[in-house]
Design a protein around this motif. Sequence first.
Motif, PDB file in Angstrom:
ATOM      1  N   THR A 257     -42.763  43.268  71.655  1.00  0.00           N
ATOM      2  CA  THR A 257     -42.844  42.506  72.903  1.00  0.00           C
ATOM      3  C   THR A 257     -41.946  41.279  72.841  1.00  0.00           C
ATOM      4  O   THR A 257     -41.217  40.971  73.799  1.00  0.00           O
ATOM      5  CB  THR A 257     -44.298  42.085  73.168  1.00  0.00           C
ATOM      6  N   VAL A 258     -41.981  40.565  71.745  1.00  0.00           N
ATOM      7  CA  VAL A 258     -41.171  39.357  71.603  1.00  0.00           C
ATOM      8  C   VAL A 258     -39.685  39.704  71.555  1.00  0.00           C
ATOM      9  O   VAL A 258     -38.857  39.053  72.205  1.00  0.00           O
ATOM     10  CB  VAL A 258     -41.595  38.575  70.350  1.00  0.00           C
TER      11      VAL A 258
ATOM     12  N   THR B 115     -50.576  38.962  78.912  1.00  0.00           N
ATOM     13  CA  THR B 115     -49.990  37.733  78.391  1.00  0.00           C
ATOM     14  C   THR B 115     -50.141  37.675  76.881  1.00  0.00           C
ATOM     15  O   THR B 115     -51.191  38.047  76.342  1.00  0.00           O
ATOM     16  CB  THR B 115     -50.650  36.489  79.012  1.00  0.00           C
TER      17      THR B 115
ATOM     18  N   HIS C  65     -39.261  26.272  80.066  1.00  0.00           N
ATOM     19  CA  HIS C  65     -38.842  27.672  80.130  1.00  0.00           C
ATOM     20  C   HIS C  65     -37.703  27.919  79.141  1.00  0.00           C
ATOM     21  O   HIS C  65     -36.844  27.057  78.940  1.00  0.00           O
ATOM     22  CB  HIS C  65     -38.376  27.975  81.559  1.00  0.00           C
TER      23      HIS C  65
ATOM     24  N   ASP D 196     -45.864  39.525  80.394  1.00  0.00           N
ATOM     25  CA  ASP D 196     -45.391  40.869  80.690  1.00  0.00           C
ATOM     26  C   ASP D 196     -45.305  40.978  82.201  1.00  0.00           C
ATOM     27  O   ASP D 196     -46.328  41.058  82.894  1.00  0.00           O
ATOM     28  CB  ASP D 196     -46.348  41.926  80.126  1.00  0.00           C
TER      29      ASP D 196
ATOM     30  N   ILE E 283     -46.500  29.065  72.729  1.00  0.00           N
ATOM     31  CA  ILE E 283     -45.586  29.957  73.444  1.00  0.00           C
ATOM     32  C   ILE E 283     -46.396  30.921  74.302  1.00  0.00           C
ATOM     33  O   ILE E 283     -47.432  31.436  73.870  1.00  0.00           O
ATOM     34  CB  ILE E 283     -44.705  30.748  72.452  1.00  0.00           C
ATOM     35  N   LEU E 284     -45.910  31.167  75.502  1.00  0.00           N
ATOM     36  CA  LEU E 284     -46.443  32.207  76.376  1.00  0.00           C
ATOM     37  C   LEU E 284     -45.342  33.210  76.653  1.00  0.00           C
ATOM     38  O   LEU E 284     -44.269  32.839  77.146  1.00  0.00           O
ATOM     39  CB  LEU E 284     -46.934  31.609  77.693  1.00  0.00           C
ATOM     40  N   VAL E 285     -45.592  34.477  76.342  1.00  0.00           N
ATOM     41  CA  VAL E 285     -44.671  35.568  76.671  1.00  0.00           C
ATOM     42  C   VAL E 285     -45.367  36.437  77.716  1.00  0.00           C
ATOM     43  O   VAL E 285     -46.300  37.172  77.401  1.00  0.00           O
ATOM     44  CB  VAL E 285     -44.302  36.409  75.438  1.00  0.00           C
TER      45      VAL E 285
ATOM     46  N   ALA F 200     -38.327  40.491  75.010  1.00  0.00           N
ATOM     47  CA  ALA F 200     -38.530  39.487  76.049  1.00  0.00           C
ATOM     48  C   ALA F 200     -37.210  38.849  76.470  1.00  0.00           C
ATOM     49  O   ALA F 200     -36.333  38.593  75.642  1.00  0.00           O
ATOM     50  CB  ALA F 200     -39.491  38.415  75.562  1.00  0.00           C
TER      51      ALA F 200
ATOM     52  N   THR G 181     -37.677  36.171  78.659  1.00  0.00           N
ATOM     53  CA  THR G 181     -38.246  34.914  79.133  1.00  0.00           C
ATOM     54  C   THR G 181     -39.482  34.571  78.320  1.00  0.00           C
ATOM     55  O   THR G 181     -40.294  35.453  78.023  1.00  0.00           O
ATOM     56  CB  THR G 181     -38.662  35.021  80.615  1.00  0.00           C
ATOM     57  N   PHE G 182     -39.621  33.310  77.968  1.00  0.00           N
ATOM     58  CA  PHE G 182     -40.905  32.821  77.487  1.00  0.00           C
ATOM     59  C   PHE G 182     -41.033  31.360  77.885  1.00  0.00           C
ATOM     60  O   PHE G 182     -40.078  30.719  78.338  1.00  0.00           O
ATOM     61  CB  PHE G 182     -41.080  33.023  75.978  1.00  0.00           C
TER      62      PHE G 182
ATOM     63  N   HIS H 191     -50.039  34.935  73.925  1.00  0.00           N
ATOM     64  CA  HIS H 191     -50.080  33.506  73.647  1.00  0.00           C
ATOM     65  C   HIS H 191     -49.956  33.286  72.144  1.00  0.00           C
ATOM     66  O   HIS H 191     -50.699  33.897  71.357  1.00  0.00           O
ATOM     67  CB  HIS H 191     -51.412  32.896  74.106  1.00  0.00           C
TER      68      HIS H 191
END
Length: 306
Positions: free
Chosen positions: A176-177, A249, A198, A243, A239-241, A180, A182-183, A251
């Motif tokens: 997922t990371v 989410t 951001h 989806d 950090i928040l990634v 990504a 955006t986070f 965290h």
Amino acid sequence: MATYHSGETAVQERAGLTTEAGYALGGIGATVPPVAREFLAEQPLIVLGGADLTGRIWATQMTGAPGFIRVPDPRTVTIDALPLPEDPLADILAPGSRPRIGMIAIEPATRRRMRINGRARREGDVLHVDLDQVIANCPKYLQKRDHVEIRPGGDDAALPRTVVGGTELTPAQQRTVREADTFFVATASDQGDADASHRGGNPGFVQVLSPSLLRWPDYIGNAMFLTLGNLLVNPAAGILVPDWETGSTLHLSGTARTVWDPEEIARVPGAQRLVEFTVEAVREITAASPLRWSSPAYSRFNPPAG
């Protein structure tokens, strides 16, 4: 009058951008201008950063139909929403508490964004934020996403919300990371003043060096160095990634540091500096958001991923 704290000025000096930072200071105010009031009223999403009851920093999000963010007066933002009960920051917003929080609102369809920081106070299911800082941000590295869809009580109603915790990233979370574009990153000064910002780039711009160590490039920005300045005096970060397709989410909470080594930086396209984040706590929440977004159109400013 807006000022920078010691960490921010130290990073500006090391980067050789004190003059540019002086010009950028004009983008920091204490009130919401009318055009920004209209912008906030149109958003279905706002990202929030702050410290939990143990002092650990997290980033999270709140959602609602456009209009759920209101500006009753230029020094106050009112949000008709609270974090989910499973959210890592849910406990700090108990009635009577006055936590310092940082927020960022983004509009992916137009690549607009703004940051608003202050103290929160809860009244029932409504959150009021008394503002300290209102910060205009440039649209660089923000991916364009269209066709927001809100599904209150729709498909998500049949999906049980699950929460997975841990102290390092699972293989699936690592993917997922890595994928990504955006986070969001939350930090705080040594005085506890919180900020949410951001970070964006082409998929792969965040490197997973191990299950507990991430690294990303710090690209050319506004020269304020609000995030890196906070990290210099207080390494705690969250950090928040999100989806964007499923509403889940990811965290992460831990500590971060800025890497200034020229040889390391030269290996990463577009990097002016690098940030390394050590993961200490993980919380993944499925069915966390009713929002759905289209596939991204990547920013033309994104350097190639290393």
